[in-house]
Design a protein around this motif. Structure first.
Motif, PDB file in Angstrom:
ATOM      1  N   GLY A  66       1.107  -1.135   0.122  1.00 34.65           N
ATOM      2  CA  GLY A  66       0.238   0.142  -0.107  1.00 34.65           C
ATOM      3  C   GLY A  66       0.614   1.291  -0.154  1.00 34.65           C
ATOM      4  N   ALA A  67       1.779   1.413  -0.363  1.00 30.42           N
ATOM      5  CA  ALA A  67       2.637   2.541  -0.607  1.00 30.42           C
ATOM      6  C   ALA A  67       2.856   4.050  -1.612  1.00 30.42           C
ATOM      7  CB  ALA A  67       4.422   1.764  -0.247  1.00 30.42           C
ATOM      8  N   MET A  68       2.486   4.840  -0.739  1.00 35.81           N
ATOM      9  CA  MET A  68       1.796   5.936  -1.486  1.00 35.81           C
ATOM     10  C   MET A  68       2.684   7.026  -1.703  1.00 35.81           C
ATOM     11  SD  MET A  68      -1.079   5.118  -2.978  1.00 35.81           S
ATOM     12  CE  MET A  68      -1.967   6.135  -3.284  1.00 35.81           C
ATOM     13  N   ALA A  69       3.682   7.164  -1.151  1.00 35.04           N
ATOM     14  CA  ALA A  69       4.910   7.670  -1.029  1.00 35.04           C
ATOM     15  C   ALA A  69       6.215   7.297  -0.587  1.00 35.04           C
ATOM     16  CB  ALA A  69       5.171   8.541   0.893  1.00 35.04           C
ATOM     17  N   PRO A  70       7.469   7.991  -0.779  1.00 36.85           N
ATOM     18  CA  PRO A  70       8.721   7.168  -1.126  1.00 36.85           C
ATOM     19  C   PRO A  70       9.367   6.771   0.194  1.00 36.85           C
ATOM     20  CG  PRO A  70       9.054   9.406  -1.470  1.00 36.85           C
ATOM     21  CD  PRO A  70       7.175   8.938  -1.708  1.00 36.85           C
ATOM     22  N   TRP A  71       9.736   5.931   0.342  1.00 37.96           N
ATOM     23  CA  TRP A  71       9.722   4.837   1.570  1.00 37.96           C
ATOM     24  C   TRP A  71      12.009   4.412   1.942  1.00 37.96           C
ATOM     25  CZ3 TRP A  71      11.775   0.207   0.775  1.00 37.96           C
ATOM     26  CH2 TRP A  71      11.171  -0.116   0.095  1.00 37.96           C
TER      27      TRP A  71
END
Length: 213
Positions: A66-71
Motif C-alpha cells: 500500500g505504499a503511496m509515498a517514498p520510503w
C-alpha cells in the motif's frame, strides 16, 4: 513479450519474510526493457532488491504494501555496509576504526573490488565473521562496468556507506554523492599520508574525527 512480471502481495520482506511487504519478479528480453520497467515501477514506489541472471535481464523488487509515498527500508538485522576508499590503503586499522566510529551494525560488508581499502575491508569482515559481498566489477562481456553504473548498483543494494577520504579521490566522492541521492546514511573518515602526491604503497596515518551525512 519484452517484459513479464509476477507480483505477490503481502509476500513478506525479501530479507526475512516479515509481513507487510509486496514482492515482484521481472524478466525482460533486453537490458533496456528491464531498466525502463524498473524506472516505471520506481515511480510507483517499488525498489530494486537485486538484479541477476544472464546479462542482468531479471530483477526482484519490493515495497511496503500500500505504499503511496517514498520510503526507506529500516533493516531488521543490521545493515549492508558499503566500504570504499583509496587504493593506497595498506592496513586494516583505518577501516576497522571507521566502521566502529560510524556506529553502523553490519549484517554484511559490501566492497566494489578487492584492492586497497576494499581489500582491508574484506580482512576486517573475515576477522569479525561478517558476511562479505564483493560487487561484480565486470559485465557479461568481461568489460569493466562504468563507474556510475557500479555506484548505482551498490547503493541500491546497500543500507549505509563508510568511506575513507583523503580529500582528493574522485571515485570516493562520486560514490558518496550517489549514496546521498538514494538516502543512505554516510560516514566519512578522514585519512592522510602527510604527502601531497604519490600515495602508492604508503601506510596511512588516520584521524579519529569523522563526519556523518
Amino acid at each position: 513479450m519484452p517484459v513479464t512480471t509476477r507480483v505477490l502481495r503481502d509476500f513478506g520482506h525479501p530479507r526475512d519474510r516479515r509481513k507487510g511487504w509486496d514482492y515482484m519478479e521481472v524478466d525482460a528480453d533486453s537490458r533496456e526493457d528491464l531498466q525502463a520497467y524498473i524506472a516505471a515501477a520506481e515511480r510507483k514506489f517499488w525498489k530494486v532488491w537485486v538484479q541477476r541472471g544472464h546479462q542482468g535481464l531479471s530483477a526482484q523488487l519490493y515495497k511496503p504494501s500500500g505504499a503511496m509515498a517514498p520510503w526507506r527500508d529500516a533493516p531488521a538485522f543490521g545493515q549492508r555496509v558499503i566500504v570504499y576508499g583509496p587504493a593506497w590503503v595498506q592496513e586494516s586499522g583505518p577501516v576497522r576504526a571507521a566502521l566502529q566510529a560510524s556506529e553502523f551494525t553490519p549484517s554484511a560488508i559490501v566492497i566494489g573490488r578487492s584492492t586497497g581499502t576494499q581489500r582491508q575491508a574484506a580482512c576486517v569482515a573475515r576477522d569479525a565473521g561478517i558476511p562479505l559481498v564483493e560487487w561484480q566489477a565486470f559485465d557479461d562481456a568481461s568489460l569493466i562496468k562504468p563507474l556510475e553504473q557500479r555506484n548505482e548498483e551498490m547503493v541500491r543494494f546497500g543500507d549505509a556507506l563508510v568511506v575513507l577520504w583523503d580529500g582528493e579521490h574522485a571515485p570516493t566522492r562520486a560514490l558518496v554523492d550517489a549514496a546521498k541521492q538514494h538516502g543512505l546514511p554516510v560516514h566519512v573518515e578522514r585519512i592522510f599520508t602527510g604527502l601531497e602526491l604519490n600515495h602508492d604503497h604508503l601506510a596511512p596515518a588516520y584521524g579519529a574525527a569523522g563526519a556523518r551525512f
